[in-house]
Design an enzyme around this catalytic site. Structure first.
Site, PDB file in Angstrom:
ATOM      1  N   GLU A 141      69.432  22.289  77.629  1.00 43.60           N
ATOM      2  CA  GLU A 141      70.153  21.027  77.572  1.00 43.60           C
ATOM      3  C   GLU A 141      69.344  20.039  76.746  1.00 43.60           C
ATOM      4  O   GLU A 141      68.119  20.036  76.775  1.00 43.60           O
ATOM      5  CB  GLU A 141      70.372  20.476  78.984  1.00 43.60           C
ATOM      6  N   CYS A 143      68.287  25.090  86.065  1.00 42.78           N
ATOM      7  CA  CYS A 143      68.025  26.532  85.929  1.00 42.78           C
ATOM      8  C   CYS A 143      66.734  27.012  86.586  1.00 42.78           C
ATOM      9  O   CYS A 143      66.773  27.891  87.442  1.00 42.78           O
ATOM     10  CB  CYS A 143      68.018  26.914  84.451  1.00 42.78           C
ATOM     11  N   LEU A 185      70.166  28.592  75.920  1.00 46.74           N
ATOM     12  CA  LEU A 185      70.122  27.225  75.364  1.00 46.74           C
ATOM     13  C   LEU A 185      69.447  26.269  76.344  1.00 46.74           C
ATOM     14  O   LEU A 185      69.461  26.481  77.549  1.00 46.74           O
ATOM     15  CB  LEU A 185      71.529  26.738  75.010  1.00 46.74           C
TER      16      LEU A 185
END
Ligand SMILES: NC(=O)c1ccc[n+]([C@@H]2O[C@H](COP(=O)([O-])OP(=O)(O)OC[C@H]3O[C@@H](n4cnc5c(N)ncnc54)[C@H](O)[C@@H]3O)[C@@H](O)[C@H]2O)c1
Length: 439
Positions: free
Chosen positions: A155, A263, A153
């Site tokens: 953000e 990430c 996913l």
């Protein structure tokens, strides 16, 4: 299915709320008492569009609950997801797995009945093996399968990404484990989201390879942007021209100030470290990290060039602090090296962000924050657009010009068009869009 989610951050909370919305019985666990207390009061500790309504609806339906104590939820769960943080380890850039292993130990001690323990955190190849070893050590009679199910996913679009994923990767060779995870994700078969089964190590590597590839794509177009500026080409059109080739694709080809976030930087670093530990050199990913770091630092110089003189004593207004729009996440945001660079050059910095200012104040305490973009630019010698929040996409140019001490705009996201900005009387700098030289 009964699910326990260990770690209630951006991934854990979104996954928990979405699993509950599929109809599963979910308990989200976190060590952070203030976070759990807030959630129990109905407050959402992070900014993620749509999450407040999704959480409220599923709490009301009694499918979603929150606690700091994992004992009961883990003992009753068919599946336990580990979604704790895996930040860069200080000093060497490896993923810090201490939270994952601590969670594994706590889970192991209270397992009861057949349980699938799944790492949803991004973890280096082999972490699943170690989690399994820890569990067997602590609780040798546990009936457990340890699987990997990396999360993809984004953000800002997390709920949509979770409910309509491009693919779901499940890493385990165990039939019971595969069946339980297929059942959990069955509601998504209506959306035709492909379930990809593979072994645990491959699933772990898929996540890192995906992030490293996306980081490479961004960095590639950023370098082409630098070249476009020298050549009088327009990088936006280059990106479109190459992206319309299906083998390349249009996504992740937006030139900008360099990638940041929770990430890409840490995962690319961890992948390089894993490779080095196995005597493999990932030279492309290493170069991506180096190019990106220098790029983020270079953005302050770009502002100084646009102002055309020393920044000492000047005021620069920064619009957008979070690493992307629609989140309050400041982890490794490009705004941090930009602002630090501006301060180093002697500038005063004003800043505005629609959702990230509370987080930003922890990272950037020495600047002045404003609740409104126009108040932020008042009296400034230049303004810099750093995050492409929708709030900045139709700014009132006349009002900006009236507030700014000098009409200088540095647009690091190419929100506006150079010809429009020139027509409005701005000194305008963007990324990879220099005028064609006169011949
Ligand atoms: N944020 C993203 O966009 C994203 C996307 C995909 C994957 N991931 C990965 O997912 C993982 C989680 O990321 P995040 O952004 O949600 O992190 P986060 O920091 O927002 O949340 C982690 C949470 O885990 C809690 N925690 C730590 N140890 C615990 C324990 N033993 N028991 C209970 N709770 C514990 C922390 O208090 C924190 O609330 C990371 O590995 C990350 O790389 C993140």
């Amino acid at each position: 299915m009964r699910i326990a989610l260990i770690g209630t951050g951006y991934v854990g909370l979104v996954s928990g709320a979405c699993f509950a919305d599929f109809g599963h019985q979910v308990i989200c666990v976190d060590k952070d008492e203030s976070k759990i207390a807030a959630l129990r009061r109905g407050e959402i500790p992070i900014f993620e569009p749509g999450l407040d309504d999704l959480v409220a609806a599923n709490v009301k339906a009694k499918r979603l609950d929150f606690t700091t104590d994992l004992k009961g939820p883990v003992a009753q769960a068919n599946v336990v997801f580990i979604a704790v943080g895996t930040p860069s380890r200080r000093g060497d850039g490896h993923a810090d797995l201490s939270y994952v292993y601590a969670a594994a130990r706590e889970i192991a001690a209270v397992l009861s009945g057949f349980t699938v323990v799944v790492t949803k955190s991004t973890v280096p190849v082999g972490t699943g093996d170690e989690v399994e070893r820890i569990i067997r050590d602590v609780n040798p009679s546990a009936d457990v399968v340890v699987a990997s199910n990396p999360e993809f996913l984004r953000e800002g679009a997390a709920i949509r990404d979770f409910k309509f994923p491009d693919r779901i990767v499940i890493g385990t060779l165990d039939d019971r484990g595969r069946k339980v995870l297929a059942d959990i994700y069955r509601p998504l078969s209506l959306n035709q989201s492909p379930l990809m089964f593979t072994n645990r190590r491959t699933a772990e590597l898929i996540k890192y390879a995906a992030n490293a590839f996306l980081a490479t794509k961004i960095t590639f177009i950023n370098e082409i942007a630098d070249l476009s500026e020298k050549l009088g080409a327009d990088v936006q059109e280059v990106a479109r021209g190459i992206g319309l080739d299906n083998r390349i694709g249009t996504k992740f080809l937006h030139a900008g100030p360099g990638f940041g976030g929770s990430c890409f930087p840490k995962d690319a670093r961890a992948l390089v470290k894993t490779a080095q530990d196995h005597d493999v050199q990932l030279r492309i990913v290493e170069a991506v990290l180096g190019v990106n770091d220098s790029r983020k630092r270079a953005m302050a110089r770009k502002v100084a060039t646009a102002v055309g003189s020393s920044l000492r004593g000047k005021t620069v207004a920064v619009l957008g602090l979070t690493f992307k729009p629609d989140t309050d996440d400041m982890r490794e945001a490009p705004s941090i090296p930009l602002v630090t660079g501006l301060l180093d050059m002697g500038a005063k910095v004003h800043a505005h962000d629609p959702a990230g200012m509370e987080q930003a104040k922890k990272e950037l305490p020495d600047i002045e924050y404003f609740d409104d973009p126009y108040a932020c630019v008042k009296g400034a010698d230049a303004m810099v657009l750093v995050t492409e929040w929708v709030q900045y996409r139709a700014l009132d140019f006349e009002r900006l010009k009236a507030e700014l001490a000098q009409p200088v705009m540095v647009d690091l996201r190419n929100i506006y068009r150079p010809d429009d900005m020139a027509a409005h009387g701005f000194v305008y700098e963007s990324v990879g869009r220099a005028p064609e030289p006169k011949v």
